[in-house]
Motif scaffolding. Sequence first.
Motif, PDB file in Angstrom:
ATOM      1  N   ILE A  15       0.688  -0.973   0.015  1.00 39.00           N
ATOM      2  CA  ILE A  15      -0.588   0.092  -0.276  1.00 39.00           C
ATOM      3  C   ILE A  15       1.161   1.289   0.100  1.00 39.00           C
ATOM      4  CG2 ILE A  15      -1.803   1.339   1.302  1.00 39.00           C
ATOM      5  CD1 ILE A  15      -2.790  -1.372   2.125  1.00 39.00           C
ATOM      6  N   THR A  19       1.008   3.399  -2.996  1.00 37.40           N
ATOM      7  CA  THR A  19       0.541   5.298  -3.033  1.00 37.40           C
ATOM      8  C   THR A  19       1.969   5.916  -3.898  1.00 37.40           C
ATOM      9  OG1 THR A  19      -0.772   4.385  -1.316  1.00 37.40           O
ATOM     10  CG2 THR A  19      -0.064   6.544  -1.568  1.00 37.40           C
ATOM     11  N   THR A  23       1.343   8.452  -6.733  1.00 43.16           N
ATOM     12  CA  THR A  23       1.463   9.673  -6.839  1.00 43.16           C
ATOM     13  C   THR A  23       2.540  10.694  -7.690  1.00 43.16           C
ATOM     14  OG1 THR A  23       0.853   9.669  -4.083  1.00 43.16           O
ATOM     15  CG2 THR A  23       1.574  11.417  -4.622  1.00 43.16           C
ATOM     16  N   VAL A  28      -3.045   9.598  -8.309  1.00 43.07           N
ATOM     17  CA  VAL A  28      -3.993   8.447  -6.913  1.00 43.07           C
ATOM     18  C   VAL A  28      -3.233   9.954  -6.334  1.00 43.07           C
ATOM     19  CG1 VAL A  28      -1.987   7.787  -6.513  1.00 43.07           C
ATOM     20  CG2 VAL A  28      -4.150   7.033  -5.727  1.00 43.07           C
ATOM     21  N   GLU A  29      -4.815   9.974  -5.507  1.00 40.28           N
ATOM     22  CA  GLU A  29      -4.283  10.760  -4.701  1.00 40.28           C
ATOM     23  C   GLU A  29      -5.800  10.291  -3.331  1.00 40.28           C
ATOM     24  OE1 GLU A  29      -5.359  15.836  -2.980  1.00 40.28           O
ATOM     25  OE2 GLU A  29      -4.352  15.624  -4.939  1.00 40.28           O
ATOM     26  N   PHE A  30      -5.202   9.802  -2.529  1.00 43.30           N
ATOM     27  CA  PHE A  30      -6.279   9.118  -1.851  1.00 43.30           C
ATOM     28  C   PHE A  30      -6.469   9.767  -0.180  1.00 43.30           C
ATOM     29  CE2 PHE A  30      -3.629   4.497  -3.144  1.00 43.30           C
ATOM     30  CZ  PHE A  30      -4.547   4.644  -3.826  1.00 43.30           C
ATOM     31  N   LYS A  39      -7.410   0.911  -1.558  1.00 41.13           N
ATOM     32  CA  LYS A  39      -6.515   1.443  -1.685  1.00 41.13           C
ATOM     33  C   LYS A  39      -5.819   0.385  -2.401  1.00 41.13           C
ATOM     34  CE  LYS A  39      -5.997   4.759   1.843  1.00 41.13           C
ATOM     35  NZ  LYS A  39      -4.823   4.348   3.338  1.00 41.13           N
ATOM     36  N   ILE A  43      -4.298   0.110  -6.751  1.00 40.56           N
ATOM     37  CA  ILE A  43      -2.805   0.417  -7.457  1.00 40.56           C
ATOM     38  C   ILE A  43      -3.199  -1.127  -7.617  1.00 40.56           C
ATOM     39  CG2 ILE A  43      -0.691  -0.740  -6.092  1.00 40.56           C
ATOM     40  CD1 ILE A  43      -2.161   1.215  -2.901  1.00 40.56           C
TER      41      ILE A  43
END
Length: 77
Positions: A15, A19, A23, A28-30, A39, A43
Motif C-alpha cells: 500500500i 501510493t 503519487t 492517485v490522491e487517496f 486502495k 493500486i
Amino acid sequence: MKKLKNEKELVKKAIALGTAYGTKRGVVEFEATDSAHEKLEYIYRLLVHDKVIQPLQEDKISQKAIMHRLAIWASKQ
C-alpha cells in the motif's frame, strides 16, 4: 496460492509503495476515508495498466488474490 510468511506486513508495504508510485505518476490522491480494500484494488489496477505486474484471470480476481499478488510485488521491491 501459497500464503507468504509475512503477508500482512507485505500488504502494508505494498500500500505504501503503491501510493508512492501513483503519487509520483500524478494519478492517485487517496482520501483518509478510503478503505484499504479500495486502495489495494486501485493500486492493483494501476500496476496492471502500467504492465508492472501480470494481471490475474478475470474469474480469479478477489480481494485475497489481489492482496497476495501485491504482497509478492512488494517483496520484490
